[in-house]
Design a protein around this motif. Structure first.
Motif, short mmCIF file in Angstrom:
data_model
loop_
_atom_site.label_atom_id
_atom_site.label_comp_id
_atom_site.label_asym_id
_atom_site.label_seq_id
_atom_site.Cartn_x
_atom_site.Cartn_y
_atom_site.Cartn_z
N ASN A 87 0.83 -1.20 0.00
CA ASN A 87 0.00 0.00 0.00
C ASN A 87 0.87 1.26 0.00
N THR A 88 0.61 2.15 -0.95
CA THR A 88 1.32 3.41 -1.08
C THR A 88 2.84 3.19 -1.01
N LEU A 89 3.34 2.34 -1.87
CA LEU A 89 4.77 2.06 -1.92
C LEU A 89 5.50 3.23 -2.57
N THR A 90 6.67 3.55 -2.06
CA THR A 90 7.46 4.68 -2.55
C THR A 90 8.28 4.26 -3.76
N ALA A 91 8.05 4.91 -4.88
CA ALA A 91 8.80 4.60 -6.10
C ALA A 91 10.29 4.76 -5.86
N GLY A 92 11.07 3.80 -6.37
CA GLY A 92 12.51 3.85 -6.25
C GLY A 92 13.04 3.41 -4.89
N GLN A 93 12.16 2.83 -4.02
CA GLN A 93 12.61 2.42 -2.69
C GLN A 93 12.07 1.05 -2.27
N CYS A 94 11.79 0.18 -3.25
CA CYS A 94 11.28 -1.17 -2.98
C CYS A 94 12.08 -2.15 -3.84
N PHE A 95 12.88 -2.98 -3.21
CA PHE A 95 13.82 -3.81 -3.95
C PHE A 95 14.01 -5.19 -3.32
N ALA A 96 14.64 -6.05 -4.09
CA ALA A 96 15.20 -7.31 -3.60
C ALA A 96 16.68 -7.28 -3.96
N ALA A 97 17.46 -8.06 -3.24
CA ALA A 97 18.90 -8.12 -3.52
C ALA A 97 19.40 -9.52 -3.21
N LEU A 98 20.51 -9.86 -3.83
CA LEU A 98 21.16 -11.16 -3.64
C LEU A 98 22.51 -10.93 -2.99
N TYR A 99 22.78 -11.71 -1.93
CA TYR A 99 24.03 -11.61 -1.18
C TYR A 99 24.70 -12.98 -1.11
N THR A 100 26.02 -12.97 -1.02
CA THR A 100 26.74 -14.21 -0.73
C THR A 100 26.47 -14.60 0.71
N ALA A 101 26.80 -15.83 1.07
CA ALA A 101 26.63 -16.27 2.45
C ALA A 101 27.50 -15.46 3.40
N ALA A 102 28.59 -14.91 2.89
CA ALA A 102 29.48 -14.08 3.70
C ALA A 102 28.94 -12.66 3.87
N GLY A 103 27.83 -12.34 3.17
CA GLY A 103 27.20 -11.03 3.34
C GLY A 103 27.58 -9.98 2.33
N ALA A 104 28.26 -10.34 1.25
CA ALA A 104 28.63 -9.37 0.22
C ALA A 104 27.53 -9.26 -0.84
N LEU A 105 27.19 -8.06 -1.22
CA LEU A 105 26.17 -7.83 -2.24
C LEU A 105 26.63 -8.37 -3.58
N VAL A 106 25.77 -9.17 -4.22
CA VAL A 106 26.01 -9.65 -5.58
C VAL A 106 25.32 -8.72 -6.55
N TRP A 133 13.24 -5.30 0.86
CA TRP A 133 12.80 -4.19 1.69
C TRP A 133 11.85 -3.31 0.91
N PHE A 134 11.09 -2.52 1.63
CA PHE A 134 10.15 -1.59 1.01
C PHE A 134 10.13 -0.30 1.81
N GLN A 135 9.64 0.74 1.17
CA GLN A 135 9.26 1.99 1.82
C GLN A 135 7.83 2.26 1.39
N GLY A 136 6.97 2.65 2.31
CA GLY A 136 5.58 2.93 2.00
C GLY A 136 4.72 2.73 3.23
N THR A 137 3.40 2.80 3.02
CA THR A 137 2.47 2.65 4.13
C THR A 137 2.46 1.23 4.67
N SER A 138 2.36 0.24 3.81
CA SER A 138 2.43 -1.17 4.24
C SER A 138 3.07 -1.99 3.14
N GLY A 139 3.88 -2.94 3.57
CA GLY A 139 4.63 -3.76 2.63
C GLY A 139 3.77 -4.79 1.94
#
Length: 186
Positions: free
Chosen positions: A69-88, A125-131
């Protein structure tokens, strides 16, 4: 001699990620029971992918059970990380996609990404009223979800907070979570 019952040929049901064209998934789709909205805006919600096959990853897949609900454009994403925590890689913005339900294939920016076999984390993660509500297996007690595990090797966790437009380059301290979200890697 006793007789043996015959029940016909065994039916093969695809239950491995490769059977559906995925490199890995968090759990088989038949183990999913409900959907729950991502609980806190700006918090990175993580789920571990175990034994990812080596290969080229182009996207993260999930299923949205309830529109955000009312999600903020440009602030809702998914990401992939290695098990060691590095962004892929990070996906393109999902603010529009997450305002409707259904299977979502979220392209990883700059892909395909060559992955070595091993464990990875998917973070959302998301930004907005509700995820958005994401499909998951049954919610059980946090100690059971991560039984026998400790940070940084948790199955379900949260990490960084205050996340908006860019995935953190490395994962912060993992905190155990009860939400066993479903993700696949394609």
């Amino acid at each position: 001699m006793g007789s043996r019952a015959y029940y016909g040929p065994a039916v093969q049901v695809p239950h491995q990620p490769a059977d559906r064209g995925y490199l890995a998934w968090t759990q088989p789709p038949y183990a999913l029971v409900a959907g729950t909205s991502l609980p806190t805006a700006g918090t990175l919600n993580l789920r571990r992918l175990r034994r990812v096959r080596a290969g080229a990853a182009t996207s993260i897949v999930t299923y949205v059970t309830a529109a955000g609900n009312t999600l903020t454009a440009g602030q809702c994403f998914a990401a992939l990380y290695t098990a060691a925590g590095a962004l892929v890689a990070q996906t393109v913005d999902q603010a529009t996609a997450w305002t409707s339900t259904g299977l979502k294939t979220m392209a990883l920016a700059g892909g395909p990404h060559s992955l070595a076999g091993g464990d990875y984390y998917v973070g959302v993660w998301f930004q907005g009223t509700s995820g958005p509500g994401l499909v998951r297996s049954g919610t059980i007690a946090t100690p059971l979800t991560n039984a026998g595990l400790a940070a940084p090797n948790l199955e379900a966790a949260t990490a960084n907070t205050g996340v908006t437009t860019t995935a953190p380059a490395t994962l912060g301290t993992l905190t155990a979570s009860v939400f066993e979200w479903w993700f696949a890697l394609a």
